[in-house]
Scaffold this active site. Sequence first.
Site, PDB file in Angstrom:
ATOM      1  NE  ARG A 150     -42.623   3.786   8.254  1.00 17.45           N
ATOM      2  CZ  ARG A 150     -43.897   3.512   8.460  1.00 17.45           C
ATOM      3  NH1 ARG A 150     -44.212   2.446   9.204  1.00 17.45           N
ATOM      4  NH2 ARG A 150     -44.855   4.259   7.959  1.00 17.45           N
ATOM      5  CE  LYS A 174     -42.386   6.904  10.018  1.00 15.00           C
ATOM      6  NZ  LYS A 174     -42.360   7.975   8.990  1.00 15.00           N
ATOM      7  CG  HIS A 250     -37.004   4.150   2.771  1.00 15.14           C
ATOM      8  ND1 HIS A 250     -37.747   3.822   3.872  1.00 15.14           N
ATOM      9  CD2 HIS A 250     -37.695   5.130   2.135  1.00 15.14           C
ATOM     10  CE1 HIS A 250     -38.839   4.578   3.918  1.00 15.14           C
ATOM     11  NE2 HIS A 250     -38.827   5.372   2.872  1.00 15.14           N
ATOM     12  NE  ARG A 253     -41.907   2.242   3.991  1.00 14.42           N
ATOM     13  CZ  ARG A 253     -42.996   1.876   4.667  1.00 14.42           C
ATOM     14  NH1 ARG A 253     -43.140   0.621   5.048  1.00 14.42           N
ATOM     15  NH2 ARG A 253     -43.944   2.758   4.950  1.00 14.42           N
ATOM     16  CG  HIS A 276     -47.999   4.931   3.540  1.00 13.89           C
ATOM     17  ND1 HIS A 276     -47.821   4.721   2.190  1.00 13.89           N
ATOM     18  CD2 HIS A 276     -46.751   5.013   4.073  1.00 13.89           C
ATOM     19  CE1 HIS A 276     -46.529   4.675   1.917  1.00 13.89           C
ATOM     20  NE2 HIS A 276     -45.864   4.841   3.034  1.00 13.89           N
ATOM     21  CE1 TYR A 285     -43.022   3.601  -3.171  1.00 14.39           C
ATOM     22  CE2 TYR A 285     -44.971   3.875  -1.812  1.00 14.39           C
ATOM     23  CZ  TYR A 285     -43.603   3.780  -1.939  1.00 14.39           C
ATOM     24  OH  TYR A 285     -42.817   3.876  -0.826  1.00 14.39           O
TER      25      TYR A 285
END
Length: 309
Positions: A150, A174, A250, A253, A276, A285
């Site tokens: 990110r 995150k 992004h 990414r 994730h 994806y």
Amino acid sequence: MARSNDHSLEIFLEMLLVERGASDNTIEAYRRDLEDLAAFLSAKGQAVESAGSDDLRAYLESLSKRAMAPGTVARRLSTLRQYFRFLLSDGRRGDDPTQVLDSPRKGRSLPKVLSEDEVDRLLREATAMPGAEGARLLALLELLYATGLRVSELVALPLSTVLRDPQFLIVRGKGAKERLVPLGDKAREAVERYLAVRANLHGAASAFERELWLFPSRGKSGHLTRHRVGQLLKELATATGIDPAKVSPHVLRHAFASHLLANGADLRAVQQMLGHSDISTTQIYTHVLDQRLKSLVETHHPLAKLSIN
């Protein structure tokens, strides 16, 4: 559009203004939504205040027929729910006809992805750019595409992370969760080239910032901002002849994940590299690949005129 004569509408809007402190823009948005409903019902000889669930369902269906986006239809339904709840609580109705209405399915939009050729063109253009700024841009681009970071993770990379020619990056993502991301040869070479000229680029940054961040800056954060990285990529896209609207941190990414999967990478491995927590997020994806393969067949296959299910 004609103004509604329904007195309850004005009372509802006044309640939003006085009791909830809604802004003028919000009030006008609610007014437009409800007057659109009033116009639809008026054509059928029906008043808004006495509309039933079937009337409202027919209205929502009319919005879809007008090719209104599901998200916009959902917002209109939210307006109707608040209005009819107000009528119920104010004693103007004995029921709420919106309780039995289902929200429209918004679906899940597929992420934008650059082709491998477009990424190669960006990399070639960045490689050809001279000086310290060119070296920094190439390092940013290589790291984004080679790691799937990110942009917030990228700009906050400590300098210590890339010292001693690392095989892996330790990334804090995150929720302050750390993960290991492998670093390929080209990305390592780009970082090494940038480090060799880095001092020439950051003379305005403090000594502390130069020692702390991989991409230091004289800004408030002490490092390059996400916004600035986005600007640099769009400038690069323009120089490359690619629509700058297609290029962002992004999107790179997304390209990282999609291109890995297209070349046989394991979904779980891609999930871990992206950080994730839920593999269902990574599975989007695979749908991108399905769409690209379908488009490829429809465009180039000799039997492309046949329908593909």
